[in-house]
Motif scaffolding. Structure first.
Motif, mmCIF file in Angstrom:
data_model
loop_
_atom_site.group_PDB
_atom_site.id
_atom_site.type_symbol
_atom_site.label_atom_id
_atom_site.label_comp_id
_atom_site.label_asym_id
_atom_site.label_seq_id
_atom_site.Cartn_x
_atom_site.Cartn_y
_atom_site.Cartn_z
ATOM 1 N N TYR A 124 0.809 -1.179 0.085
ATOM 2 C CA TYR A 124 -0.226 -0.040 -0.028
ATOM 3 C C TYR A 124 0.584 1.164 -0.094
ATOM 4 O O TYR A 124 0.938 1.895 1.023
ATOM 5 C CB TYR A 124 -0.920 0.183 1.178
ATOM 6 N N THR B 32 -5.897 3.373 -0.684
ATOM 7 C CA THR B 32 -6.260 2.222 -1.676
ATOM 8 C C THR B 32 -7.901 1.811 -1.297
ATOM 9 O O THR B 32 -8.526 1.619 -2.351
ATOM 10 C CB THR B 32 -5.749 0.890 -1.410
ATOM 11 N N ILE B 33 -8.529 1.715 -0.217
ATOM 12 C CA ILE B 33 -9.831 1.711 0.271
ATOM 13 C C ILE B 33 -10.634 2.813 -0.765
ATOM 14 O O ILE B 33 -11.762 2.340 -1.125
ATOM 15 C CB ILE B 33 -9.904 1.805 1.584
ATOM 16 N N TRP C 236 -10.281 2.209 9.228
ATOM 17 C CA TRP C 236 -9.584 1.290 9.418
ATOM 18 C C TRP C 236 -8.503 1.608 10.773
ATOM 19 O O TRP C 236 -7.827 2.574 10.569
ATOM 20 C CB TRP C 236 -8.840 0.754 8.181
ATOM 21 N N LEU D 215 -13.933 -1.622 9.333
ATOM 22 C CA LEU D 215 -13.256 -2.766 8.315
ATOM 23 C C LEU D 215 -12.187 -3.088 9.436
ATOM 24 O O LEU D 215 -11.651 -3.068 10.145
ATOM 25 C CB LEU D 215 -12.472 -1.962 7.434
ATOM 26 N N GLY E 64 -9.073 -7.768 5.479
ATOM 27 C CA GLY E 64 -8.160 -6.672 5.390
ATOM 28 C C GLY E 64 -7.106 -6.434 6.470
ATOM 29 O O GLY E 64 -6.688 -5.010 6.889
ATOM 30 N N THR F 251 -5.451 -7.347 0.455
ATOM 31 C CA THR F 251 -6.752 -7.599 0.418
ATOM 32 C C THR F 251 -7.683 -6.369 -0.221
ATOM 33 O O THR F 251 -8.597 -6.597 -0.855
ATOM 34 C CB THR F 251 -7.245 -8.003 2.010
ATOM 35 N N TYR F 252 -7.290 -5.289 0.292
ATOM 36 C CA TYR F 252 -8.029 -4.127 -0.452
ATOM 37 C C TYR F 252 -7.642 -3.707 -1.986
ATOM 38 O O TYR F 252 -8.348 -2.786 -2.584
ATOM 39 C CB TYR F 252 -7.864 -2.686 0.455
ATOM 40 N N ARG G 255 -13.452 -4.902 -2.538
ATOM 41 C CA ARG G 255 -13.784 -3.356 -3.045
ATOM 42 C C ARG G 255 -15.325 -3.153 -3.231
ATOM 43 O O ARG G 255 -15.854 -2.192 -2.796
ATOM 44 C CB ARG G 255 -12.786 -2.796 -3.926
ATOM 45 N N ILE H 147 -17.146 -3.276 0.341
ATOM 46 C CA ILE H 147 -17.053 -1.942 0.796
ATOM 47 C C ILE H 147 -18.047 -0.893 0.203
ATOM 48 O O ILE H 147 -18.601 -0.053 0.805
ATOM 49 C CB ILE H 147 -15.503 -1.620 0.935
#
Length: 254
Positions: A25, A32-33, A73, A102, A200, A206-207, A213, A216
């Motif tokens: 990330y 990213t989220i 998060w 999350l 996550g 994972t994201y 995605r 979410i």
């Protein structure tokens, strides 16, 4: 309908101090989220981000008033979140702001306060395969989500998960060790809608997963209130014969 205003809040600690997390990330997990929400909701969302190190954690009164749904998060620094900010977020959720929590946000101050329980669980970080099973295919959060949703490698969470019984259970997860977990739960607190989604851990990509995605983004869309304005629930005092008016009850001597 106007675009949903989304604030994605990230602790942004692991990305600064752990090289392997930064490699997954590079712009931070929160970005990213946020990109996943933009990708799925497109013109239907205006997405901003905030982090723990921002002034007032980026969650000022003005920022929260301009947020329809807050995505949260956190993991390593729950205790660093100021109590006054938690109180502010809590008030806005009760007044109608949506909240999507999350993964390890289950142990955030705000989630524990809203749930009223310890929010503890079983866990293991050993590159477990996760199968996320849709148990309510009619729910809007499950729209377009494969059954099962497969995550090849992530941290395991297992029951017992010490939360109140969810208003709606959308997903459950099973893992390579045989464990099961309530991984997609909704709650209502005051006028606010809350969605908890399990996947996550920071050690896994994972994201970046297309279907994670999507979930979410679906959760964001669902958590937006349909009330015309944000306001806290109010207790009214009514005289006999009054059906629609009443006066605000300020307390035992009010």
């Amino acid at each position: 309908m106007t675009p949903v205003r989304v604030t994605v809040w990230g602790e942004n600690r692991h990305e600064k101090i752990e090289e392997h997390v930064r490699a997954i990330y590079p712009d931070g997990m929160h970005e990213t989220i946020a990109d996943g929400v933009r990708e799925n909701l497109r013109d239907g969302a205006v997405v901003t981000t905030a982090t723990l190190d921002d002034p007032e954690h980026g969650l000022t009164e003005e920022a929260l008033r301009a947020t329809d749904v807050l995505v949260w998060w956190g993991h390593a620094a729950h205790d660093e979140v100021a109590d006054e900010v938690v109180e502010r977020v809590h008030r806005h959720v009760l007044s109608g702001m949506g909240l999507v929590v999350l993964h390890s946000g289950h142990w955030s101050k705000i989630f524990i306060r809203l749930m009223g329980t310890s929010c503890t669980l079983r866990w293991r970080s050993e590159h477990d395969r996760e199968l996320i099973w849709t148990v309510d295919p009619t729910h809007p959060i499950a729209e377009g989500v494969p059954h099962p949703l497969v995550i090849d490698s992530d941290e395991m969470y297992g029951e017992f998960f010490d939360i109140p019984a969810p208003d709606e259970l959308v997903f459950i997860s099973t893992f390579s060790g045989g464990e099961a977990f309530r991984s997609g739960c909704t709650f209502r607190r005051g006028y606010g809608r809350i969605f908890y989604f399990r996947p996550g851990d920071q050690d896994y990509p994972t994201y970046h997963h297309r279907d994670v995605r999507r979930v979410i983004a679906n959760g964001v869309r669902w958590a937006r209130t349909d009330r015309p304005e944000r306001a806290a629930p109010v207790l009214l005092h009514h005289e006999t014969g009054e059906f629609f008016t009443g006066t605000v009850y300020a307390g035992p001597l009010g």
